[in-house]
Structure formats: C-alpha cells, structure tokens
Design an enzyme around this catalytic site. Structure first.
Site, PDB file in Angstrom:
ATOM      1  N   GLY A  95     -45.203  -9.851  52.381  1.00  0.00           N
ATOM      2  CA  GLY A  95     -43.943 -10.271  51.788  1.00  0.00           C
ATOM      3  C   GLY A  95     -43.573  -9.309  50.683  1.00  0.00           C
ATOM      4  N   GLN A 104     -39.619  -6.684  42.875  1.00  0.00           N
ATOM      5  CA  GLN A 104     -40.640  -5.661  43.108  1.00  0.00           C
ATOM      6  C   GLN A 104     -40.029  -4.315  43.466  1.00  0.00           C
ATOM      7  OE1 GLN A 104     -43.023  -8.430  45.861  1.00  0.00           O
ATOM      8  NE2 GLN A 104     -44.605  -7.143  44.965  1.00  0.00           N
ATOM      9  N   CYS A 154     -51.416  -8.093  46.001  1.00  0.00           N
ATOM     10  CA  CYS A 154     -49.981  -7.927  45.757  1.00  0.00           C
ATOM     11  C   CYS A 154     -49.669  -6.439  45.690  1.00  0.00           C
ATOM     12  CB  CYS A 154     -49.631  -8.604  44.426  1.00  0.00           C
ATOM     13  SG  CYS A 154     -47.902  -8.445  43.959  1.00  0.00           S
ATOM     14  N   LEU A 155     -48.556  -6.053  46.308  1.00  0.00           N
ATOM     15  CA  LEU A 155     -48.171  -4.635  46.278  1.00  0.00           C
ATOM     16  C   LEU A 155     -47.850  -4.168  44.860  1.00  0.00           C
ATOM     17  CD1 LEU A 155     -45.924  -4.543  49.482  1.00  0.00           C
ATOM     18  CD2 LEU A 155     -48.244  -3.612  49.243  1.00  0.00           C
ATOM     19  N   HIS A 163     -46.462 -17.338  46.709  1.00  0.00           N
ATOM     20  CA  HIS A 163     -46.670 -16.031  46.067  1.00  0.00           C
ATOM     21  C   HIS A 163     -45.339 -15.284  45.908  1.00  0.00           C
ATOM     22  CE1 HIS A 163     -49.033 -12.141  45.541  1.00  0.00           C
ATOM     23  NE2 HIS A 163     -47.789 -11.722  45.728  1.00  0.00           N
ATOM     24  N   GLU A 164     -44.549 -15.234  46.988  1.00  0.00           N
ATOM     25  CA  GLU A 164     -43.289 -14.474  46.936  1.00  0.00           C
ATOM     26  C   GLU A 164     -42.278 -15.134  45.995  1.00  0.00           C
ATOM     27  OE1 GLU A 164     -43.324 -11.543  47.936  1.00  0.00           O
ATOM     28  OE2 GLU A 164     -45.184 -11.834  49.018  1.00  0.00           O
ATOM     29  N   HIS A 168     -42.700 -14.504  42.358  1.00  0.00           N
ATOM     30  CA  HIS A 168     -42.146 -13.227  41.867  1.00  0.00           C
ATOM     31  C   HIS A 168     -40.728 -13.415  41.318  1.00  0.00           C
ATOM     32  CE1 HIS A 168     -45.033 -10.089  42.790  1.00  0.00           C
ATOM     33  NE2 HIS A 168     -45.199 -10.525  44.023  1.00  0.00           N
TER      34      HIS A 168
HETATM   35 ZN    ZN Z   1     -46.738  -9.956  45.240  1.00  0.00          ZN
END
Ligand code: ZN
Length: 193
Positions: free
Chosen positions: A49, A54, A102-103, A144-145, A148
C-alpha cells in the site's frame, strides 16, 4: 504517470494530518494524475500500500494492492483499490500481532497489534461510496495505510521495541517463527469472511 520520490521517517509531511479531498478536485486531471502516480510508485517499490503523504501530497488518498508481493509473500491477495477520505470503524476488540514494515521507514520491521475486523467507509477514485469489511492481514494493511493519513507510522504502535529488526535480520531470525503464526491468523479471519 510518474514514479515519485517516497518520503522517509523524519520528514515532517509524514506527521501532518492529511486534508480531506474535495469531490470536484478528485475527478479532475490533477486528482486522477496523483492517483495514477501513487499506484505506479507503490508497484515500483513493491509496496502492499502507499498513502499520498508518502509521496509528499498531504491529502487523504491511499492505494492498496497485494498480488504475490515479494515483501509480504504470506499476505492474502488484495485487488488494486484506491481509498479517498477513508474512515476505519472497529468491529471487534480482538487484535492480532503483525510484523509490519513501511516504505517510509526503510529497512525496519516490528510487531504491531491491529484490530482483527474493521469496516472501512469512504470513496473510490471516482468519488463513489465505498463500504467494506476487512479481516486479518487485510484489515491490518488498511489500518496501516489509513494511519498515514493521520500522521501515524507503524513504529508509533510498536509496544515492544525489542521486536524491531532489519529486513535481513527478520529473514534470518524471525521469519520462521512469525510464519508459524500466520496460518492461524489466515484461517481464523480470512476464511470466515
Ligand atoms: Zn507505511
């Protein structure tokens, strides 16, 4: 479409609450282009995701997709979906332990508790209503997404910092143990859907 740069932990944009999206803006070129870039960047980075903050866009949009993901080979499939102004409603008090990454937090994973069953409401990329129930890992990925979009990162939720690990050390020391817990989670939540 373009692959965008991904913001890393420490950049203030990851800590700001993202703005709600206006339907008029969403359906215009700028909104649709942003969504195309979000999807392309997520796929390029093998993310499960990616949320707009981000890629330095502080608006309430995120994309999810899991399809034979090399970062998370045990996650059940999630067809490509885009969520706009999403809201999470918890449907149970029950939680499960998930090893997240996480990216925006390069090369780090850790154990986070996630609510096992949630309802998510909001819009799709065209501004049409979305209302769905998700369980298990899929519910975890959603939480999680959507975190953000409220300036929260998974590291904020890691209760035991001794679970933090690089991806390399996860493979060597934690993967086997974690994967033993996965069938029970998948069975319990995904098959009962
Ligand atoms: Zn993340």
């Amino acid at each position: 479409m373009a692959i965008r740069k991904i913001a890393h932990i420490g950049h203030p944009i990851l800590r700001e609450p993202a703005a709600q999206v206006d339907r008029e803006w969403l359906v215009r070129d700028a909104g649709q282009r942003l969504i195309d870039d979000l999807i392309e960047t997520m796929r390029d980075a093998n993310g499960a995701g990616l949320a707009a903050p981000q890629i330095y866009e502080p608006v309430q949009i995120c994309a999810l997709e899991v399809d034979d993901n090399p970062r998370y080979p045990y996650k059940p499939r999630i067809p490509l979906m885009v969520l706009v102004n999403p809201v999470v409603h918890c449907l149970t008090d029950e939680t499960f332990q998930n090893y997240e990454g996480c990216l925006s937090v390069p090369n780090l994973r850790g154990i986070v508790s996630r609510v096992a069953k949630v309802r998510v409401t909001g819009w799709d990329r065209h501004g049409h209503d979305v209302d769905m129930t998700c369980v298990g890992f899929t519910a975890g990925t959603m939480q999680h997404e959507i975190d953000h979009l409220h300036g929260r990162l998974f590291v904020d939720l890691v209760e035991d910092p001794t679970t933090l690990t690089t991806w390399d050390q996860f493979e060597r020391h934690h993967r086997a143990e974690f994967l033993k817990s996965v069938p029970a989670i998948v069975d319990k939540y995904h098959r009962s859907q």
